[in-house]
Design an enzyme around this catalytic site. Structure first.
Site, PDB file in Angstrom:
ATOM      1  N   ASP A  85     -12.297 -12.008 -28.452  1.00  0.00           N
ATOM      2  CA  ASP A  85     -11.603 -13.005 -29.262  1.00  0.00           C
ATOM      3  C   ASP A  85     -10.089 -12.776 -29.246  1.00  0.00           C
ATOM      4  OD1 ASP A  85     -11.244 -15.178 -30.928  1.00  0.00           O
ATOM      5  OD2 ASP A  85     -11.737 -14.098 -32.775  1.00  0.00           O
TER       6      ASP A  85
ATOM      7  N   HIS B  22      -1.296 -19.193 -31.799  1.00  0.00           N
ATOM      8  CA  HIS B  22      -2.264 -18.907 -30.726  1.00  0.00           C
ATOM      9  C   HIS B  22      -3.592 -19.606 -30.999  1.00  0.00           C
ATOM     10  CE1 HIS B  22      -3.488 -16.268 -33.899  1.00  0.00           C
ATOM     11  NE2 HIS B  22      -4.631 -16.069 -33.288  1.00  0.00           N
ATOM     12  N   ASP B  23      -3.776 -20.086 -32.240  1.00  0.00           N
ATOM     13  CA  ASP B  23      -5.026 -20.747 -32.604  1.00  0.00           C
ATOM     14  C   ASP B  23      -4.914 -22.255 -32.439  1.00  0.00           C
ATOM     15  OD1 ASP B  23      -6.757 -18.659 -33.150  1.00  0.00           O
ATOM     16  OD2 ASP B  23      -6.017 -18.415 -35.205  1.00  0.00           O
TER      17      ASP B  23
ATOM     18  N   ASP C   6      -5.476 -10.953 -41.509  1.00  0.00           N
ATOM     19  CA  ASP C   6      -6.264 -11.952 -40.795  1.00  0.00           C
ATOM     20  C   ASP C   6      -7.408 -12.484 -41.657  1.00  0.00           C
ATOM     21  OD1 ASP C   6      -7.006 -13.203 -38.177  1.00  0.00           O
ATOM     22  OD2 ASP C   6      -8.834 -12.050 -38.503  1.00  0.00           O
TER      23      ASP C   6
ATOM     24  N   GLU D 150      -2.967 -15.059 -43.596  1.00  0.00           N
ATOM     25  CA  GLU D 150      -3.479 -16.077 -42.677  1.00  0.00           C
ATOM     26  C   GLU D 150      -4.673 -16.733 -43.354  1.00  0.00           C
ATOM     27  OE1 GLU D 150      -5.950 -17.615 -39.080  1.00  0.00           O
ATOM     28  OE2 GLU D 150      -6.511 -15.892 -40.255  1.00  0.00           O
TER      29      GLU D 150
ATOM     30  N   GLN E 153     -18.258  -9.884 -33.726  1.00  0.00           N
ATOM     31  CA  GLN E 153     -17.327  -9.561 -34.824  1.00  0.00           C
ATOM     32  C   GLN E 153     -18.140  -9.451 -36.112  1.00  0.00           C
ATOM     33  OE1 GLN E 153     -15.008 -12.997 -33.533  1.00  0.00           O
ATOM     34  NE2 GLN E 153     -13.118 -11.817 -33.781  1.00  0.00           N
TER      35      GLN E 153
ATOM     36  N   HIS F 232     -13.478  -7.988 -40.462  1.00  0.00           N
ATOM     37  CA  HIS F 232     -14.562  -7.567 -39.580  1.00  0.00           C
ATOM     38  C   HIS F 232     -14.091  -6.505 -38.604  1.00  0.00           C
ATOM     39  CE1 HIS F 232     -12.616 -11.324 -38.076  1.00  0.00           C
ATOM     40  NE2 HIS F 232     -12.491 -10.626 -36.970  1.00  0.00           N
TER      41      HIS F 232
ATOM     42  N   ARG G 207      -8.907 -22.406 -26.769  1.00  0.00           N
ATOM     43  CA  ARG G 207      -7.598 -21.931 -27.248  1.00  0.00           C
ATOM     44  C   ARG G 207      -6.809 -21.242 -26.125  1.00  0.00           C
ATOM     45  NH1 ARG G 207      -9.338 -18.433 -32.303  1.00  0.00           N
ATOM     46  NH2 ARG G 207     -10.932 -17.883 -30.780  1.00  0.00           N
TER      47      ARG G 207
ATOM     48  N   ARG H 138      -0.102  -8.860 -40.555  1.00  0.00           N
ATOM     49  CA  ARG H 138      -0.704 -10.182 -40.646  1.00  0.00           C
ATOM     50  C   ARG H 138      -2.140  -9.997 -41.118  1.00  0.00           C
ATOM     51  NH1 ARG H 138      -4.220 -13.084 -37.704  1.00  0.00           N
ATOM     52  NH2 ARG H 138      -3.917 -15.295 -37.282  1.00  0.00           N
TER      53      ARG H 138
HETATM   54  C1  GLC Z   1      -9.056 -18.848 -38.971  1.00  0.00           C
HETATM   55  C2  GLC Z   1      -9.370 -20.072 -39.763  1.00  0.00           C
HETATM   56  C3  GLC Z   1     -10.459 -20.851 -39.174  1.00  0.00           C
HETATM   57  C4  GLC Z   1     -10.142 -21.023 -37.723  1.00  0.00           C
HETATM   58  C5  GLC Z   1     -10.149 -19.694 -37.058  1.00  0.00           C
HETATM   59  C6  GLC Z   1      -9.964 -19.724 -35.575  1.00  0.00           C
HETATM   60  O1  GLC Z   1      -9.733 -17.758 -39.396  1.00  0.00           O
HETATM   61  O2  GLC Z   1      -9.570 -19.790 -41.093  1.00  0.00           O
HETATM   62  O3  GLC Z   1     -10.544 -22.079 -39.793  1.00  0.00           O
HETATM   63  O4  GLC Z   1     -11.039 -21.847 -37.139  1.00  0.00           O
HETATM   64  O5  GLC Z   1      -9.114 -18.982 -37.585  1.00  0.00           O
HETATM   65  O6  GLC Z   1      -9.143 -20.715 -35.134  1.00  0.00           O
HETATM   66  C1  GLC Z   2      -7.949 -15.383 -37.011  1.00  0.00           C
HETATM   67  C2  GLC Z   2      -7.305 -15.397 -35.658  1.00  0.00           C
HETATM   68  C3  GLC Z   2      -8.218 -16.012 -34.682  1.00  0.00           C
HETATM   69  C4  GLC Z   2      -9.502 -15.269 -34.679  1.00  0.00           C
HETATM   70  C5  GLC Z   2     -10.089 -15.153 -36.095  1.00  0.00           C
HETATM   71  C6  GLC Z   2     -11.177 -14.140 -36.168  1.00  0.00           C
HETATM   72  O1  GLC Z   2      -8.075 -16.622 -37.539  1.00  0.00           O
HETATM   73  O2  GLC Z   2      -6.091 -16.071 -35.726  1.00  0.00           O
HETATM   74  O3  GLC Z   2      -7.634 -16.042 -33.417  1.00  0.00           O
HETATM   75  O4  GLC Z   2     -10.405 -15.946 -33.871  1.00  0.00           O
HETATM   76  O5  GLC Z   2      -9.132 -14.715 -36.999  1.00  0.00           O
HETATM   77  O6  GLC Z   2     -10.658 -12.845 -36.227  1.00  0.00           O
END
Ligand code: GLC
Ligand code: GLC
Length: 648
Positions: free
Chosen positions: A154, A402-403, A296, A338, A264, A197, A519, A294
């Site tokens: 991931d 990045h998401d 997460d 985040e 995860q 996680h 992504r 950050r």
């Molecule tokens: C974040 C968001 C979730 C999103 C994921 C991956 O954890 O809360 O909504 O889909 O990241 O993009």
């Molecule tokens: C966060 C990250 C995303 C990842 C998710 C799970 O949202 O930005 O890229 O997939 O967490 O860790």
């Protein structure tokens, strides 16, 4: 996307503690550590924050018979970390404590990149420091460089150990060295703390799989589907492409909670040993020289049957407890939240006692919404009603990350303009994947879920703005989005590559480890040819780069752009966004900056009566043009102006 907050505090605090418990905790730690040379500085901060730490933890673990011992052990862990904290970071701690608002400066500017994709390895990143300085960065977020499974991890968000790095990037000592070099260059290192996680290759997960009862309790593991089925009745699916629901089956038939991917494993924070172990990891990362962590996926960390298991009250207590530990043992460390959730929930994580800074996913999503609709209504409302933050905190404003881009606006906000949230998200998805006539965008769907109608968007900034197919307004759109992010307060964050207009990388689909996750389309490798073009004004890269550098250098000299104070300015033109950044001393129209931005490909005029309270003559700093506002103001397609009183 869930659009209703679902938190309910337990009615009574779960502890009945004698008043002197905090004192007993302090005395017990002192008895063990008090003779150590590092104790006095630690003790001074412990005395200030131990009550907060205890009170937050009491919400989580206060009903346990061993609660007091739990807190004592935790503080001992923090003291061990403090003893290992390098002297330069202890000096930084004091500096930051003297100037806690340091990150509100208009000089703050963030960048984010993957170590391998941008520069190969840690040394490569070090070699890019002059480039970061040329751009004006003071904050660099490196995507998780920690040890993780291969090939599926991931993008690094499946962490196997915080004390080792991916071998291809270098060693943990190389990372420590890089942090130091960045700090010397005036750039704060930002790393992730993926505390919801671990990967399934983390030593705790390996032991849990092998039947170790201690490590089994680090995760949510169930013998059969009974509990998972009961939980899933109220959960949303995050990565339905990879596995349905929120649980994955392990080889021996048991089920483990996996909100994200099956590799995860969600940590079980109802076990205080998990909190203590992760606190040790957090302080280890802090001692590498990281200045922002950050945090997460903050919304997901606490589970409660019958709820969405997002943004439970305990998620806040956990963050506050982590924060209290940072104040005690690594005070220079700040948290960035985040939380990509309903806007009411996003702000709930932001406070000096919890996360001092936070992504602003609402502004991000609404910037794209506005480009698609050419109507500023929702963004203007968000600036008026959802932009304000408590003292001592700041937004991290960004164009994209990045998401994926998820449409996290509040349905109730949309309804005020007669917009149906569900239908509107369908429109936005069609628009950005180019299934809408006349769309300029070339995005790709992410987690398209026919069962729920949910879908999100992947794509680089340039691709979503139309640069790839040569749309004549693409460069102006890119600069406009960044211009809002740079002028609306807080810390602007640039996804590195966007400053030169890098396009989508369709090649990800050829890599089996990435093919299933769109992504990757917006995580291209650094393109040296485009980087060279940045100095050539005849190229798109050159125009974007020069335009951005111009905005960045103007911003550095505008005290009105420090902090987050913003006053909405209703332009009364549907496509023109407006706001004022007041001068630091007050709301006097003369000292501040009036920002106006046209989000359409047609000229847009703001009427004289709308501008009548402004000084008669104002100068646009971006275009170096003076305007007589008594005649109104006409903006060219996608033009943005930063207006100051002439002579100001
Ligand atoms: C974040 C968001 C979730 C999103 C994921 C991956 O954890 O809360 O909504 O889909 O990241 O993009
Ligand atoms: C966060 C990250 C995303 C990842 C998710 C799970 O949202 O930005 O890229 O997939 O967490 O860790």
């Amino acid at each position: 996307m869930a659009t209703t907050p679902t938190s309910a505090r337990p009615a009574v605090p779960p502890w009945r503690a004698p008043d002197d418990q905090t004192g007993r905790i302090h005395a017990a730690v002192q008895a063990g550590c008090g003779r150590h040379a590092d104790w006095p500085a630690f003790d001074a901060r412990l005395r200030r924050h131990v009550a907060t730490l205890r009170n937050e933890l009491a919400w989580l673990y206060g009903s346990r018979d061993d609660f007091e011992a739990v807190v004592v052990r935790l503080v001992q862990t923090a003291f061990e970390a403090w003893c290992g904290r390098p002297a330069v970071l202890k000096a930084l701690d004091e500096q930051r404590e003297r100037d806690p608002q340091w990150f509100q400066s208009q000089r703050m500017l963030g960048g984010v990149c993957y170590v391998d994709l941008f520069a190969g390895d840690f040394r490569g990143i070090e070699a890019q420091i002059p480039y970061f300085q040329e751009l004006g960065l003071t904050y660099l977020h490196l995507m998780p460089p920690y040890l993780c499974p291969e090939p599926h991890n991931d993008g690094g968000y499946a962490v196997s150990s915080y004390r080792a790095t991916k071998p291809a990037l270098g060693t943990i000592e190389d990372l420590r060295h890089l942090a130091e070099k960045l700090r010397e260059a005036g750039i704060s290192l930002v790393l992730d703390f993926v505390f919801n996680h671990t990967s399934d290759e983390h030593e705790w997960a390996v032991a849990a799989r092998a039947g170790d009862p201690v490590c089994r309790d680090y995760y949510h593991i169930y013998p059969d589907r009974q509990q998972p089925d009961a939980f899933e009745r109220t959960l949303r699916e995050i990565f339905p492409d990879e596995h349905p629901g929120a649980f994955s089956q392990i080889e021996d038939g048991r089920w483990v909670w996996t909100t994200f991917h099956s590799y995860q494993w969600d940590l079980n924070y109802s076990n205080p040993e998990v909190f203590r172990a992760m606190a040790g990891e957090m302080l280890f990362i802090a001692n590498l020289g990281v200045e922002f962590l950050r945090m997460d996926a903050v919304a997901f960390v606490w589970k409660r049957m019958g709820t969405s298991c997002e943004s439970q009250p305990e998620a806040h207590h956990l963050l506050r407890a982590y924060n209290a530990l940072a104040r005690i043992a690594a005070p220079a460390l700040l948290f960035k939240s985040e939380a990509i959730v309903h806007p009411d929930e996003v702000v709930s994580y932001i406070s000096p006692a919890e996360c001092q800074v936070s992504y602003n996913p609402l502004q991000m999503a609404l910037l794209w919404n506005t480009l698609a609709t050419r109507e500023v209504n929702l963004l203007q409302l968000a600036l008026a009603e959802r932009h304000h933050l408590p003292e001592g905190t700041a937004w991290v404003n960004y164009v994209r990350s990045h998401d994926d881009i998820g449409w996290t606006f509040a349905d109730e906000d949309a309804a005020r303009f007669g917009i149906d949230g569900f239908d509107h998200r369908q429109f936005l998805n069609r628009f950005y994947v180019d299934r809408f006539p006349g769309s300029f965008a070339r995005g790709v769907p992410f987690q398209d879920n026919p069962a729920t109608g949910d879908c999100r968007i992947s794509g680089t900034c340039a691709a979503l703005c139309g640069l790839e197919q040569g749309d004549p307004h693409a460069v102006a759109r890119i600069l406009l989005l960044h211009g809002v992010v740079l002028s609306s307060g807080g810390i602007p964050l640039i996804y590195l590559g966007d400053e030169i207009g890098q396009g989508n990388d369709a090649g990800y689909a050829d890599d089996p480890a990435r093919a299933g996750d769109s992504r990757w389309v917006h995580r291209p490798m650094r393109d040296p040819r485009r980087h060279a073009e940045r100095l050539d004004p005849s190229t798109a890269a050159g125009r974007i780069h020069a335009g951005l550098r111009h905005l960045i250098s103007l911003r550095r000299h505008l005290p009105a752009f420090a902090g987050g104070r913003l006053l909405p300015f209703w332009s009364r033109h549907p496509a023109v966004l407006g706001y004022r950044r007041p001068a630091p001393q007050g709301d006097d129209a003369r000292g501040g900056v009036l920002v106006l931005a046209n989000f359409s490909e047609r000229p847009a005029s703001v009427l004289p009566e709308v501008l009548s309270a402004q000084p008669a003559t104002m100068v646009d700093l971006i275009g170096q043009t003076a305007f007589d506002l008594r005649a109104g103001l006409t903006l060219a397609p996608y033009q943005m102006v930063w207006l100051v009183a002439s002579g100001a």
